[in-house]
Design a protein around this motif. Sequence first.
Motif, short mmCIF file in Angstrom:
data_model
loop_
_atom_site.label_atom_id
_atom_site.label_comp_id
_atom_site.label_asym_id
_atom_site.label_seq_id
_atom_site.Cartn_x
_atom_site.Cartn_y
_atom_site.Cartn_z
N CYS A 69 34.47 -12.82 23.20
CA CYS A 69 33.72 -13.92 23.81
C CYS A 69 32.53 -14.35 22.96
N ILE A 70 31.79 -13.38 22.43
CA ILE A 70 30.59 -13.71 21.65
C ILE A 70 30.96 -14.47 20.38
N SER A 71 31.91 -13.96 19.62
CA SER A 71 32.24 -14.63 18.36
C SER A 71 32.92 -15.97 18.60
N ALA A 72 33.66 -16.12 19.70
CA ALA A 72 34.28 -17.42 20.00
C ALA A 72 33.22 -18.46 20.34
N ASN A 73 32.11 -18.04 20.94
CA ASN A 73 31.02 -18.96 21.22
C ASN A 73 30.22 -19.30 19.97
N ALA A 74 30.29 -18.43 18.96
CA ALA A 74 29.48 -18.62 17.76
C ALA A 74 30.11 -19.60 16.78
N VAL A 75 31.39 -19.93 16.95
CA VAL A 75 32.07 -20.84 16.02
C VAL A 75 32.58 -22.05 16.79
N SER A 76 32.79 -23.14 16.07
CA SER A 76 33.17 -24.38 16.74
C SER A 76 34.66 -24.45 17.02
N THR A 132 22.70 -15.69 16.65
CA THR A 132 22.54 -15.00 15.37
C THR A 132 23.81 -15.10 14.53
N LEU A 133 24.95 -14.89 15.16
CA LEU A 133 26.21 -14.97 14.42
C LEU A 133 26.50 -16.41 14.00
N ARG A 134 26.20 -17.36 14.88
CA ARG A 134 26.42 -18.77 14.56
C ARG A 134 25.57 -19.20 13.35
N ALA A 135 24.33 -18.76 13.30
CA ALA A 135 23.44 -19.15 12.20
C ALA A 135 23.89 -18.57 10.87
N ALA A 136 24.54 -17.40 10.90
CA ALA A 136 24.93 -16.74 9.65
C ALA A 136 26.30 -17.17 9.16
N PHE A 137 27.20 -17.53 10.06
CA PHE A 137 28.59 -17.77 9.68
C PHE A 137 28.81 -19.22 9.26
N ASP A 138 29.43 -19.39 8.09
CA ASP A 138 29.79 -20.72 7.60
C ASP A 138 31.31 -20.78 7.50
N PRO A 139 31.96 -21.62 8.32
CA PRO A 139 33.42 -21.68 8.30
C PRO A 139 34.00 -22.34 7.05
N ALA A 140 33.16 -23.03 6.28
CA ALA A 140 33.66 -23.71 5.08
C ALA A 140 34.28 -22.69 4.13
N GLY A 141 35.44 -23.04 3.62
CA GLY A 141 36.12 -22.17 2.67
C GLY A 141 37.15 -21.25 3.30
N TYR A 142 37.19 -21.21 4.62
CA TYR A 142 38.21 -20.40 5.30
C TYR A 142 39.32 -21.30 5.82
N ASP A 143 40.55 -20.87 5.63
CA ASP A 143 41.69 -21.60 6.20
C ASP A 143 41.84 -21.31 7.68
N VAL A 144 41.53 -20.07 8.06
CA VAL A 144 41.69 -19.64 9.46
C VAL A 144 40.42 -18.92 9.89
N VAL A 145 39.89 -19.32 11.05
CA VAL A 145 38.77 -18.63 11.68
C VAL A 145 39.30 -18.07 13.00
N HIS A 146 39.28 -16.75 13.14
CA HIS A 146 39.90 -16.09 14.28
C HIS A 146 38.86 -15.22 14.97
N ALA A 147 38.44 -15.63 16.17
CA ALA A 147 37.45 -14.89 16.96
C ALA A 147 38.16 -13.88 17.85
N GLN A 148 37.60 -12.69 17.90
CA GLN A 148 38.25 -11.59 18.63
C GLN A 148 37.60 -11.27 19.96
#
Length: 359
Positions: free
Chosen positions: A97-104, A79-95
Motif C-alpha cells: 500500500c505504501i509504495s503504491a501510494n508513492a508512485v503515480s 519520503t519514498l515518493r520524493a526519492a523515487f524517480d520512475p524515469a528510466g524504468y520500463d516497469v514500476v511494480h509496487a508490492q
Amino acid sequence: MKIALLSYSTKPRGGVVHTLALAEALAAAGEDVTVWTLGRGGDSGFFRPVDPAVRQEIVPFPDVRGEAVGPRILRSIDTLRAAFDPAGYDVVHAQDCISANAVSRCVRTVHHVDHFTTPELIACHERAIREPFAHVCVSAAVADELRQGWGIRADVIPNGVDSQRFELAAQDVPGLSRWRSRLGRYVLSVGGIEPRKGTLDLLEAFALLRKSEPEMRLVIAGGETLFDYRDYRTRFDARAAELGVEPVVLGPVHHDELPTLVAAASVFAFPSNKEGFGLAAMEALAAGVPVVTRDLPVLREVFGTVARFATEPAGFAAQLRAACADPGSRQAAGRDLAAGYSWDRAAARHVVLYRGLLG
C-alpha cells in the motif's frame, strides 16, 4: 527490461520476503532489477544478504519519537515518493500500500485486502487499489475480493517457496538440537502478536491443548510491523497470565536461524484472520512440520488437504492435538506441495505480464 520493485521496509515481513525473492529470480532470468525501499530506524540493508545482481536503493527513514501510525504512514509515502524517480524504468511494480501510494503509475501486487478504521489509512488503501493500472494477486481468493469489491481483474501469480532451504534445515541435526534443548517440544507461530495473526485465539487453543500435552510450549517468532499493537499485546499478556500460559516470545529471528526453528517444531500454528497465500506455513510444510491453519477460503485454496483446518479455539486445539499425535501422516504431501511453488516460475509469469503490458 529495467524493473523497479518497491517495498516499504527492510524487515522480515511476508511482503518484503516476496519482493526480494522475486527480484532475485527476475535478475537470474536476465532482467535488470532494482529494489527500492525505506530504511527504517537507521537500516542500511535488508534483513538478509541480497544477490549482487539486484540493485538496492534504500531510502533513509529516521524514527520520530511519539509519531502516531497515520502520520508515520503518510510520511513513509512522502519520503519514498520524493526519492523515487520512475524515469528510466520500463516497469514500476509496487508490492504494498505504501509504495503504491508513492508512485503515480504502477503494477501493484495485492497480497491481501486490509480493513482500516482511520481516515488516512482508508484513503491510502483505496488509492493503492484503484490507481495502479495492473494488479497481481498471489491467490485466486484475493483476486476474487478485488473483483467483487472494486470490479478489478487481477492476474494470479502464486508465491514461490524456498523449499530446499527448509528441507535442508530438517536434516541439520546440530541446529535442531539447539532449539529443542532450549525450548523442548513446542507449537510454533511466526508473525508476532497482532490481531491479523489471530494470536489471542491461538493462546486460547494452546491452553486447551496443554491439558493433554502438559510439556508442550507455545513459541511465537517474528513481529516486525509498522502498526502499534501495544493494546493487543497487553490483552494477550493479561489473558496468558489468567490461563497460566507462559509463551516464549522470541521476536524477530535471524534469517539463518529461522529454518531450524521451524523444522524443530512439533507443529506449526497459523491462525491468521487475513492472509494472501500463507508463505510461513508453506515453509513449515517444506521442513516436514505439520500445519494447523484457520479455515479461510484462501488457505483452503493454497493448502488443500495437506494442512489441518479449524476456526474456533476448541477446534484449533483438537487439530493441534491430532497433528502432534500423527506428525508424519501428511509430511510427504506437504513437502511435495511446497516444492511445487517455484520463484523461477513466478518470475517467468511476471515477465510475461510485464511484456504484455509494455506491448
